[in-house]
Design an enzyme around this catalytic site. Structure first.
Site, short mmCIF file in Angstrom:
data_model
loop_
_atom_site.label_atom_id
_atom_site.label_comp_id
_atom_site.label_asym_id
_atom_site.label_seq_id
_atom_site.Cartn_x
_atom_site.Cartn_y
_atom_site.Cartn_z
N ASP A 47 28.13 31.04 38.87
CA ASP A 47 28.48 32.44 39.09
C ASP A 47 29.97 32.66 38.80
O ASP A 47 30.83 31.99 39.36
CB ASP A 47 28.19 32.84 40.54
N TYR A 52 37.62 37.22 37.72
CA TYR A 52 38.01 35.86 38.13
C TYR A 52 38.95 35.22 37.11
O TYR A 52 39.65 34.25 37.43
CB TYR A 52 36.79 34.96 38.32
N LYS A 77 30.06 39.48 36.04
CA LYS A 77 30.09 40.83 36.63
C LYS A 77 31.10 41.71 35.92
O LYS A 77 32.15 41.23 35.49
CB LYS A 77 30.45 40.75 38.11
N HIS A 110 30.18 44.79 39.92
CA HIS A 110 30.89 44.02 40.95
C HIS A 110 31.04 44.78 42.27
O HIS A 110 30.89 44.20 43.34
CB HIS A 110 32.26 43.60 40.41
#
Length: 274
Positions: A47, A52, A77, A110
């Site tokens: 994931d 990120y 996401k 998200h």
């Protein structure tokens, strides 16, 4: 749920591993090594997310693993600043390129943020119809967000990834999603380590010869939750995966659920606006 490769079948018939690796706030060589370690240990679900900042490293580790693409399940996401129909389509292309994957297994919104999520959802529906993603879903959506989405779409999200752990079990949301075949997936399933000193969990862990973290993760699995504990430490990645050789009793499950205190450690989706 006796094996790390066990799956749940999503509402569109796609198989998703019940257990995977989260990569929040892990970057560079640290995340590349974590993904490589996880895949070597048998993890098959990874994931990540655009925000990120590690999609390239995740993609490189996946490619270097030599594992067949159809044996892996990769989630990413779309971030808040990229929401909107055209913006989401562009964001997806960027994520796809960084990951080095033509097809993403699961693409999520998200955060709900504002009503832009409806236009974002239409973009996800297009990507799904075109075969660019195998399943689409949401993250951090509350019941009222899901109800709003339902008014303008016939596509039911396959997954809702939310904060969920013994101190924040979100039972009403979980029950709502279950009734509509929306798979609940937990981020921060270990409450970022804040439950390690809990006496109840320590007692159950001692009884089973397991760690507190392993007991919490097992509780999640036995409650039908997909779990993606994050770690960049090889020993912890291994420890987190060793939860398929024991079972918690009904009494233990209930006792752990009884720790619920509606204690959120992340942002409140109704207060995070953009």
């Amino acid at each position: 749920m006796k094996h790390i490769a066990d799956v749940t079948i999503l509402n569109n018939g796609i198989a998703m591993p019940r257990f995977g690796l989260g990569t929040y706030k892990a970057e560079g060589e640290e995340v590349a090594s974590a993904v490589a370690t996880a895949l070597e240990l048998g993890y098959r679900s990874i994931d990540t997310a655009a925000v990120y900042g590690n999609e390239e490293e995740v993609g490189r580790s996946i490619a270097a693993s030599g594992i067949k693409r159809d044996s892996l399940f990769v989630t990413t996401k779309v971030w808040n600043s990229d929401q909107g129909y055209d913006e989401t389509l562009r964001a997806f292309e960027t994520s796809s390129k960084k990951l080095g994957l033509d097809v993403i297994d699961l693409y999520l919104i998200h955060w709900p943020g504002t009503d832009k999520y409806k236009a974002t959802w239409r973009a996800l529906e297009r990507l799904y119809a075109e075969g660019r993603v195998r399943a689409i879903g949401v993250s951090n959506f509350q019941i009222h967000h899901l109800e709003e989405l339902r008014k303008d779409s016939e596509t039911v999200p396959a997954v809702n990834q939310v904060e969920l752990h013994p101190r924040f079990i979100q039972k009403e949301l979980h029950d709502y999603c279950a009734s509509r075949q929306i798979q609940i997936e937990a981020w921060a399933p270990l409450m970022k380590g804040r439950l390690q000193d809990n006496e109840l969990l320590q007692g159950i862990a001692g009884k089973h010869g397991k760690t507190v973290s392993q007991v919490i993760l097992r509780w999640g699995l036995q409650n039908g939750i997909v779990i993606i504990p994050k770690s960049v430490t090889a020993s912890r990645i291994k420890e987190n995966s060793e939860i398929f050789d024991f079972e918690l009793s009904a009494e233990e499950l209930a006792a752990i659920s009884g720790l619920d205190a509606s204690e959120r450690i992340g942002s409140d989706p109704d207060k995070l606006l953009f």
